[in-house]
Design a protein around this motif. Structure first.
Motif, PDB file in Angstrom:
ATOM      1  N   HIS A  33     -53.395 104.571  41.964  1.00 56.99           N
ATOM      2  CA  HIS A  33     -54.004 105.564  42.058  1.00 56.99           C
ATOM      3  C   HIS A  33     -54.186 106.276  43.476  1.00 56.99           C
ATOM      4  O   HIS A  33     -54.931 107.657  43.920  1.00 56.99           O
ATOM      5  N   GLN A  34     -54.227 105.264  44.557  1.00 59.24           N
ATOM      6  CA  GLN A  34     -54.189 105.648  46.378  1.00 59.24           C
ATOM      7  C   GLN A  34     -53.065 106.727  45.617  1.00 59.24           C
ATOM      8  O   GLN A  34     -52.675 107.487  47.293  1.00 59.24           O
ATOM      9  N   ILE A  35     -51.760 106.598  45.482  1.00 58.73           N
ATOM     10  CA  ILE A  35     -50.597 107.739  45.745  1.00 58.73           C
ATOM     11  C   ILE A  35     -50.167 108.617  45.901  1.00 58.73           C
ATOM     12  O   ILE A  35     -50.148 109.201  45.850  1.00 58.73           O
ATOM     13  N   ALA A 104     -46.151 115.820  48.653  1.00 59.16           N
ATOM     14  CA  ALA A 104     -46.057 115.300  50.381  1.00 59.16           C
ATOM     15  C   ALA A 104     -46.143 114.182  50.659  1.00 59.16           C
ATOM     16  O   ALA A 104     -46.370 113.499  49.711  1.00 59.16           O
ATOM     17  N   GLU A 105     -45.255 113.941  52.168  1.00 60.09           N
ATOM     18  CA  GLU A 105     -45.321 112.629  52.656  1.00 60.09           C
ATOM     19  C   GLU A 105     -45.999 112.334  54.110  1.00 60.09           C
ATOM     20  O   GLU A 105     -45.827 113.631  54.523  1.00 60.09           O
ATOM     21  N   VAL A 106     -45.700 111.610  54.830  1.00 69.80           N
ATOM     22  CA  VAL A 106     -45.948 111.946  55.859  1.00 69.80           C
ATOM     23  C   VAL A 106     -45.514 113.075  57.073  1.00 69.80           C
ATOM     24  O   VAL A 106     -46.094 113.485  57.904  1.00 69.80           O
ATOM     25  N   SER A 107     -44.297 112.723  56.559  1.00 69.60           N
ATOM     26  CA  SER A 107     -42.856 113.457  57.675  1.00 69.60           C
ATOM     27  C   SER A 107     -43.752 114.944  57.059  1.00 69.60           C
ATOM     28  O   SER A 107     -43.570 116.012  58.252  1.00 69.60           O
ATOM     29  N   GLN A 108     -43.978 115.417  56.215  1.00 68.95           N
ATOM     30  CA  GLN A 108     -44.936 116.876  56.300  1.00 68.95           C
ATOM     31  C   GLN A 108     -45.916 117.208  57.223  1.00 68.95           C
ATOM     32  O   GLN A 108     -45.956 118.287  57.215  1.00 68.95           O
ATOM     33  N   LEU A 109     -46.000 116.294  58.031  1.00 68.55           N
ATOM     34  CA  LEU A 109     -47.777 116.474  58.136  1.00 68.55           C
ATOM     35  C   LEU A 109     -46.535 116.931  59.915  1.00 68.55           C
ATOM     36  O   LEU A 109     -47.797 118.214  60.561  1.00 68.55           O
ATOM     37  N   ALA A 110     -45.356 116.505  60.328  1.00 64.63           N
ATOM     38  CA  ALA A 110     -44.846 117.167  61.169  1.00 64.63           C
ATOM     39  C   ALA A 110     -43.644 118.813  60.751  1.00 64.63           C
ATOM     40  O   ALA A 110     -43.254 119.631  61.263  1.00 64.63           O
ATOM     41  N   GLY A 111     -44.045 119.301  59.458  1.00 59.27           N
ATOM     42  CA  GLY A 111     -43.261 120.095  59.214  1.00 59.27           C
ATOM     43  C   GLY A 111     -41.895 119.381  58.489  1.00 59.27           C
ATOM     44  O   GLY A 111     -40.977 120.406  59.101  1.00 59.27           O
ATOM     45  N   ILE A 148     -56.136 112.160  51.386  1.00 53.98           N
ATOM     46  CA  ILE A 148     -55.051 113.249  51.736  1.00 53.98           C
ATOM     47  C   ILE A 148     -53.691 111.699  52.407  1.00 53.98           C
ATOM     48  O   ILE A 148     -52.565 111.834  51.800  1.00 53.98           O
ATOM     49  N   VAL A 149     -54.492 111.727  53.088  1.00 59.07           N
ATOM     50  CA  VAL A 149     -53.497 110.972  54.662  1.00 59.07           C
ATOM     51  C   VAL A 149     -53.084 109.225  54.182  1.00 59.07           C
ATOM     52  O   VAL A 149     -51.747 108.854  54.322  1.00 59.07           O
ATOM     53  N   ARG A 150     -53.834 108.922  53.332  1.00 61.85           N
ATOM     54  CA  ARG A 150     -53.668 107.265  52.855  1.00 61.85           C
ATOM     55  C   ARG A 150     -52.502 107.547  51.777  1.00 61.85           C
ATOM     56  O   ARG A 150     -51.386 107.142  51.694  1.00 61.85           O
ATOM     57  N   ALA A 151     -52.506 108.608  50.938  1.00 58.94           N
ATOM     58  CA  ALA A 151     -51.304 108.714  50.018  1.00 58.94           C
ATOM     59  C   ALA A 151     -50.106 109.162  50.509  1.00 58.94           C
ATOM     60  O   ALA A 151     -49.133 108.293  50.063  1.00 58.94           O
ATOM     61  N   LEU A 152     -50.345 110.025  51.543  1.00 56.89           N
ATOM     62  CA  LEU A 152     -48.598 110.186  51.704  1.00 56.89           C
ATOM     63  C   LEU A 152     -48.333 108.591  53.099  1.00 56.89           C
ATOM     64  O   LEU A 152     -47.009 109.024  52.920  1.00 56.89           O
ATOM     65  N   ILE A 153     -48.996 107.996  53.417  1.00 57.41           N
ATOM     66  CA  ILE A 153     -48.565 106.905  54.547  1.00 57.41           C
ATOM     67  C   ILE A 153     -48.126 105.896  53.081  1.00 57.41           C
ATOM     68  O   ILE A 153     -47.290 105.697  53.049  1.00 57.41           O
ATOM     69  N   LEU A 154     -48.669 105.876  51.560  1.00 56.93           N
ATOM     70  CA  LEU A 154     -48.293 104.706  50.639  1.00 56.93           C
ATOM     71  C   LEU A 154     -47.042 105.766  50.325  1.00 56.93           C
ATOM     72  O   LEU A 154     -45.803 105.261  49.546  1.00 56.93           O
ATOM     73  N   ARG A 313     -49.322 103.315  62.522  1.00 60.46           N
ATOM     74  CA  ARG A 313     -50.361 104.409  61.907  1.00 60.46           C
ATOM     75  C   ARG A 313     -51.136 105.332  63.491  1.00 60.46           C
ATOM     76  O   ARG A 313     -51.450 106.207  63.494  1.00 60.46           O
ATOM     77  N   ALA A 314     -50.707 104.752  64.874  1.00 60.50           N
ATOM     78  CA  ALA A 314     -50.317 105.472  66.230  1.00 60.50           C
ATOM     79  C   ALA A 314     -50.092 106.421  65.488  1.00 60.50           C
ATOM     80  O   ALA A 314     -50.231 107.988  65.664  1.00 60.50           O
ATOM     81  N   TYR A 315     -48.620 106.948  65.166  1.00 60.00           N
ATOM     82  CA  TYR A 315     -47.254 107.380  65.065  1.00 60.00           C
ATOM     83  C   TYR A 315     -48.520 108.896  63.812  1.00 60.00           C
ATOM     84  O   TYR A 315     -47.869 109.639  64.475  1.00 60.00           O
ATOM     85  N   VAL A 316     -48.817 108.323  63.108  1.00 59.14           N
ATOM     86  CA  VAL A 316     -49.214 109.310  62.226  1.00 59.14           C
ATOM     87  C   VAL A 316     -50.947 109.630  62.772  1.00 59.14           C
ATOM     88  O   VAL A 316     -50.859 111.233  62.204  1.00 59.14           O
ATOM     89  N   GLN A 317     -51.149 108.878  62.709  1.00 56.05           N
ATOM     90  CA  GLN A 317     -52.189 109.631  64.289  1.00 56.05           C
ATOM     91  C   GLN A 317     -52.254 110.431  64.724  1.00 56.05           C
ATOM     92  O   GLN A 317     -53.061 111.734  64.754  1.00 56.05           O
TER      93      GLN A 317
END
Length: 588
Positions: A33-35, A104-111, A148-154, A313-317
């Motif tokens: 449910h979080q993913i 989306a997942e975490v790589s999309q934060l950086a395009g 949203i960020v939690r979903a991207l990380i998971l 976590r710091a990298y995603v931040q």
């Protein structure tokens, strides 16, 4: 190496077009449910200002692995199927997104390019949010942004767990370059797949086509289908979007050299305060700290946290706050006779900044053994992650070093190896290791401490290390040990030899002087030359002898070599950067 392009299904037997792989990893099944959260109508209305509504017809490929760089796609009507895909043409469904769900997942934060395919199952209306707007969204909409960020990380965790997405590494097991690339990708938490051409039909067909020589291993198939023979880390970084094209004409507010804990802290705090930040990392974010199996004395984590998790976590931040992180980007020269300051990379690229933060840490120290490089990656290791631990299951291993990192690694490896021989030259661990680790080592039955001992010889062949010789410095006795894995945790030397052209002041050991230490050293030099009074400009606490150049973390002379101390300096330096930039002449 020039790119070689595959026809998408060229090496895919008809029976394997869709692999039977789980959509969700077992360990995070309960967090489905979080993913894959579903947003409410009210939440979607708040997102409209960040994107553009678009229509996609049935069968249209909305996201293409290795190519598409959308930030996030929110489904308004219709359905999208998400599927894993690799450059060999293998595909398998992961999930479907209906109204209120998003890609989306975490790589999309950086395009970065997508790691999955997304296809419209019917007529789809969707809100397309570009990467820069996605970053603005997760900051402006705090509660929604957190979900949203939690979903991207998971989702990234899930891709890593089920082995979906990313490049395919083809090569014989145990090959040192295959191990090196696997370690590089794992250290950067990037999904990948390893296949043995002796066991996999597709890999055999690929090898028959490209006919790799011994120097061509491994073959790497990028998500876009291009194939590279024995690629460098930089080539892998470019094919995955980890190493972007850097604009030599852009002037950054801050360039951070090194993305260990201190560098990531600077990136996060500077980015969150509106400064434009470029972080250059030569191998993997997190630095040496990321190799720590468990950090138990970091504030706020009473049960401990792995160095990799903390760094991740710091990298995603940092990405969340718009920091551009380039990996692997190796700084070769600092140019400070002109302004803006310039950093030249090993490939000749130059980038410019109004200020530079040196958090370049240190290089692993090697013992004086003639053939040590021959066995690096084939029996000699400088960190202990799960990759290395899996190599030494039920084996006896040797670990050299008596510091906290060595203690953490010994305890971690003891859960995998049959025995860990801990080798130190001193008489004990009390002077160099925290007491809680000493007690844990004493309580671990399969860790044996060898004091007053060092390695004097390595023996092996083309397959790797086979034997080490231990020398007792008290008795002179020598013993040959049949071990294939040696872990070296004997400290590191400051990574400062590339700063010579700029004249950054260092101490006798090569660590960078800052603040009052700079003033004292220059006053002393002036006095010795008969210059009186020996007045010098006041430096900020973390500023080097070169205005606008700062040093933090392990590379700084007098620093406390702890993760928390490095993070603190990384945060502290940002206020000093602000002060420096505020005092620049208006013309500059």
């Amino acid at each position: 190496m020039a790119d070689m392009k595959l026809t998408p299904t060229q090496f895919v037997p008809e029976s394997s077009k869709e692999d039977e792989v789980p959509a969700i990893g077992a360990t995070i099944e309960l967090r489905r449910h979080q993913i894959f959260p579903t947003l409410t109508e009210q939440e979607i209305k708040r997102l409209h200002r960040f994107g553009t509504v678009r229509t996609f017809h049935k069968g249209v490929r909305i996201l293409e692995a290795g190519h598409t760089t959308f930030g996030m796609v929110v489904v308004l009507s219709g359905r999208i199927v998400i599927a894993r895909y690799d450059g060999l043409g293998n595909s398998a469904p992961i999930t479907e997104h209906g109204p209120g769900e998003f890609t989306a997942e975490v790589s999309q934060l950086a395009g970065r390019p997508s790691l999955v395919n997304a296809t419209a199952m019917n007529e789809v209306e969707a809100l397309v949010i570009p990467p820069e707007s996605l970053r603005a969204l997760v900051i402006a909409e705090a509660e929604l942004g957190e979900r949203i960020v939690r979903a991207l990380i998971l989702r990234r965790v899930n891709l890593l767990e089920v082995g979906s997405g990313g490049p395919v590494l083809v090569g014989p097991p145990g090959h040192p370059r295959l191990f090196h690339l696997q370690s590089f990708l794992t250290s950067n938490a990037h999904p990948h797949t390893i296949v043995d051409p002796k066991e996999d039909a597709q890999a055999r067909t690929l090898c028959e086509y490209y006919q790799p020589t011994p120097d061509d291993w491994p073959l790497v198939v990028c998500p876009d289908g291009s194939v590279r023979k024995n690629p460098s880390d930089a080539e892998i970084g470019r094919c995955l979007g980890m190493l972007p094209d850097l604009d030599p004409d852009k002037i950054w507010d801050v360039i951070v050299v090194g993305a260990g804990p201190s560098g990531l802290a600077t990136a996060v705090y500077a980015g969150s305060e509106g400064l434009s930040v470029l972080a250059l990392e030569q191998r993997a974010y997190g630095g040496q700290a990321a190799a720590s199996a468990r950090i138990e004395n970091y504030l706020g984590f009473p049960t401990g946290i792995s160095g990799g998790a903390l760094a991740g976590r710091a990298y995603v931040q940092a990405q969340k706050f718009g920091v551009e992180v380039a990996i692997p980007a190796v700084a070769a020269r600092l140019i400070c006779d002109t302004y803006p300051l310039q950093v030249q990379l090993t490939d000749g690229t130059r980038v410019q900044a109004r200020s530079v933060v040196l958090s370049c840490g240190a290089r692993y120290r090697r013992p004086s053994l003639a053939n040590i490089k021959q066995f690096e990656g084939r029996g000699i290791y400088y960190w202990a992650s799960r990759i290395e631990a899996n190599l030494c299951k039920s084996e006896e291993v040797v670990l050299v070093g008596g510091g906290n990192s060595a203690g953490q690694a010994a305890v971690f490896l003891s859960g995998h190896a049959s025995k860990v021989h801990m080798v130190i030259r001193g008489e004990g661990l009390k002077a160099t290791m925290s007491s809680y680790l000493i007690e844990r080592i004493r309580a671990t039955p399969n860790i044996e401490l060898h004091t007053h001992t060092e390695i004097v010889a390595l023996e092996g062949d083309e397959e790797g290390l086979k034997q080490v010789r231990l020398h007792d410095n008290r008795t002179g006795a020598e013993e040959d040990c049949d071990v294939c894995r040696v872990f070296l945790f004997i400290g590191a030397d400051p990574n400062t030899d590339w700063l010579g052209d700029c004249g950054v002041d260092v101490d006798a050991q090569g660590f960078i002087r800052t603040g009052h230490d700079v003033t004292k050293a220059q006053c002393r030099a002036n006095f010795e030359q008969g210059i009186y009074p020996p007045d010098q400009p006041i430096r900020a606490a973390l500023e080097t002898s070169v205005p606008g150049v700062f040093a933090i973390g392990d590379v700084r002379a007098g620093s406390t070599k702890r993760v928390a101390a490095g993070v603190g300096e990384g945060a502290q330096v940002v206020s000093q950067i602000h002060a420096f930039l505020a005092n620049l002449p208006a013309a500059v």
